[in-house]
Motif scaffolding. Structure first.
Motif, mmCIF file in Angstrom:
data_model
loop_
_atom_site.group_PDB
_atom_site.id
_atom_site.type_symbol
_atom_site.label_atom_id
_atom_site.label_comp_id
_atom_site.label_asym_id
_atom_site.label_seq_id
_atom_site.Cartn_x
_atom_site.Cartn_y
_atom_site.Cartn_z
ATOM 1 N N GLN A 132 0.826 -1.205 0.000
ATOM 2 C CA GLN A 132 0.000 0.000 0.000
ATOM 3 C C GLN A 132 0.862 1.256 0.000
ATOM 4 O O GLN A 132 0.543 2.248 -0.687
ATOM 5 N N ALA A 133 1.954 1.200 0.732
ATOM 6 C CA ALA A 133 2.851 2.358 0.790
ATOM 7 C C ALA A 133 3.475 2.633 -0.575
ATOM 8 O O ALA A 133 3.523 3.782 -1.037
ATOM 9 N N ARG A 134 3.969 1.593 -1.258
ATOM 10 C CA ARG A 134 4.590 1.813 -2.562
ATOM 11 C C ARG A 134 3.549 2.212 -3.605
ATOM 12 O O ARG A 134 3.844 2.995 -4.517
ATOM 13 N N THR B 297 8.245 -6.535 -10.030
ATOM 14 C CA THR B 297 9.144 -6.644 -11.178
ATOM 15 C C THR B 297 9.038 -5.417 -12.075
ATOM 16 O O THR B 297 10.054 -4.843 -12.493
ATOM 17 N N HIS B 298 7.822 -4.986 -12.367
ATOM 18 C CA HIS B 298 7.621 -3.842 -13.260
ATOM 19 C C HIS B 298 8.153 -2.543 -12.657
ATOM 20 O O HIS B 298 8.760 -1.728 -13.348
ATOM 21 N N ILE B 299 7.938 -2.364 -11.355
ATOM 22 C CA ILE B 299 8.446 -1.158 -10.706
ATOM 23 C C ILE B 299 9.969 -1.173 -10.682
ATOM 24 O O ILE B 299 10.621 -0.140 -10.913
ATOM 25 N N ALA B 300 10.556 -2.331 -10.394
ATOM 26 C CA ALA B 300 12.020 -2.435 -10.373
ATOM 27 C C ALA B 300 12.604 -2.082 -11.740
ATOM 28 O O ALA B 300 13.628 -1.376 -11.834
ATOM 29 N N ILE C 68 11.608 14.987 -9.143
ATOM 30 C CA ILE C 68 10.992 13.766 -8.590
ATOM 31 C C ILE C 68 12.042 12.710 -8.228
ATOM 32 O O ILE C 68 11.692 11.565 -7.933
ATOM 33 N N THR C 69 13.313 13.089 -8.243
ATOM 34 C CA THR C 69 14.379 12.125 -7.954
ATOM 35 C C THR C 69 14.205 11.473 -6.583
ATOM 36 O O THR C 69 14.383 10.258 -6.429
ATOM 37 N N SER C 70 13.819 12.251 -5.584
ATOM 38 C CA SER C 70 13.644 11.704 -4.231
ATOM 39 C C SER C 70 12.459 10.751 -4.179
ATOM 40 O O SER C 70 12.494 9.734 -3.469
ATOM 41 N N LEU C 71 11.417 11.059 -4.948
ATOM 42 C CA LEU C 71 10.259 10.166 -4.988
ATOM 43 C C LEU C 71 10.605 8.845 -5.670
ATOM 44 O O LEU C 71 10.138 7.777 -5.255
ATOM 45 N N LYS D 79 11.768 3.100 -5.016
ATOM 46 C CA LYS D 79 12.715 1.996 -5.103
ATOM 47 C C LYS D 79 12.851 1.297 -3.752
ATOM 48 O O LYS D 79 12.824 0.063 -3.671
ATOM 49 N N THR D 80 12.998 2.076 -2.688
ATOM 50 C CA THR D 80 13.154 1.516 -1.344
ATOM 51 C C THR D 80 11.914 0.736 -0.928
ATOM 52 O O THR D 80 12.008 -0.373 -0.391
ATOM 53 N N GLU D 81 10.745 1.315 -1.180
ATOM 54 C CA GLU D 81 9.494 0.653 -0.791
ATOM 55 C C GLU D 81 9.256 -0.615 -1.611
ATOM 56 O O GLU D 81 8.739 -1.605 -1.090
#
Length: 265
Positions: free
Chosen positions: A87-89, A138-141, A161-164, A169-171
């Protein structure tokens, strides 16, 4: 004329219990163990025969083991953590996409040029928050990997948007880590553990019934025994379970090596 003494006895019920679903089987064992404890062990206290106390101790341990096995095969504690991480990602990805879409309409000239390229990358990698965890991961990665490379990394800088992207990526990695942990956990589950736990509980259940019934006979005085009320309640419970709990039983097939294992679920 001689009268026939009527003894209170727990009805034979194990054949129905053996055919019950896992949930119903566990429910009955918990109910029965609770009845033995609250209606016999506790009221009789020090007057409770050692054989009944021993039978109850074994029964309680078997039911606890069955409960633990059932929890393992039905749900991992990591499931909720995976849901929350997903949900967070999802929120981050939706926020990222919304921001890029907005900048493509109202941003600077440079941002209006950069936004369509980033949005196209999102479409190219088919990111969807409605697909299953693994595919979305997989798609987000893949998307993040491209956004971190030029020329898209320059577009991300332009759009601020670099920080987003880094947060996404982390989430996403967190979801992947939790899924891997859950898979590893479930890989160690013995598919036959629940069946063995049920069989063990059935054995001590039958023994407990035999012991209680025996003492209901040998300790009867003037047509009554200290176990009559407990026996009547258990028999009433049996009637209830037959009518309302043990009405739907299904076999579930599980692949074990080269063969199949069937168990009630």
């Amino acid at each position: 004329m001689a009268t026939t003494t009527k003894f209170h006895q727990i009805n034979q019920f194990v054949s129905r219990v053996e055919r019950a679903t896992n949930a119903a089987h566990l429910s009955w064992m918990q109910r029965f163990a609770d009845r033995i404890n609250t209606l016999i062990i506790v009221p009789l206290d020090t007057d409770c025969p050692a054989m009944i106390q021993t039978a109850y101790t074994a029964l309680a341990a078997a039911v606890t083991n069955e409960d633990n096995c059932y929890k393992i095969i039905t749900r991992s504690e990591l499931t909720d953590q995976i849901h929350d991480a997903d949900q967070a990602r999802d929120n981050t990805f939706i926020g990222l996409r919304t921001m890029v879409e907005a900048l493509g309409r109202v941003g600077t000239a440079a941002q209006k040029e950069a936004a369509p390229r980033v949005l196209q990358a999102m479409r190219d990698y088919q990111v969807s928050t409605s697909e299953n965890y693994e595919l979305e991961s997989t798609h987000i990665a893949q998307l993040v990997q491209q956004l971190e490379l030029q020329p898209l990394s320059d577009d991300c800088t332009t759009l601020a948007i670099t920080s987003l992207v880094s947060q996404l990526k982390t989430e996403n990695q967190q979801v992947q880590t939790l899924i891997a942990q859950r898979n590893e956990q479930q890989a160690g589950i013995d598919a036959q553990a629940m069946q063995r736990a049920r069989q063990a509980a059935d054995l001590v259940y039958v023994e407990t019934v035999m012991v209680v019934n025996a003492f209901a006979v040998v300790e009867q005085q003037q047509g009554a025994s200290p176990y009559d009320h407990a026996i009547d309640v258990v028999n009433q419970d049996e009637d209830y379970y037959i009518q309302h709990v043990f009405t739907k039983t299904q076999l579930k097939k599980v692949k074990i090596g080269s063969g199949d294992l069937y168990f009630y679920y």
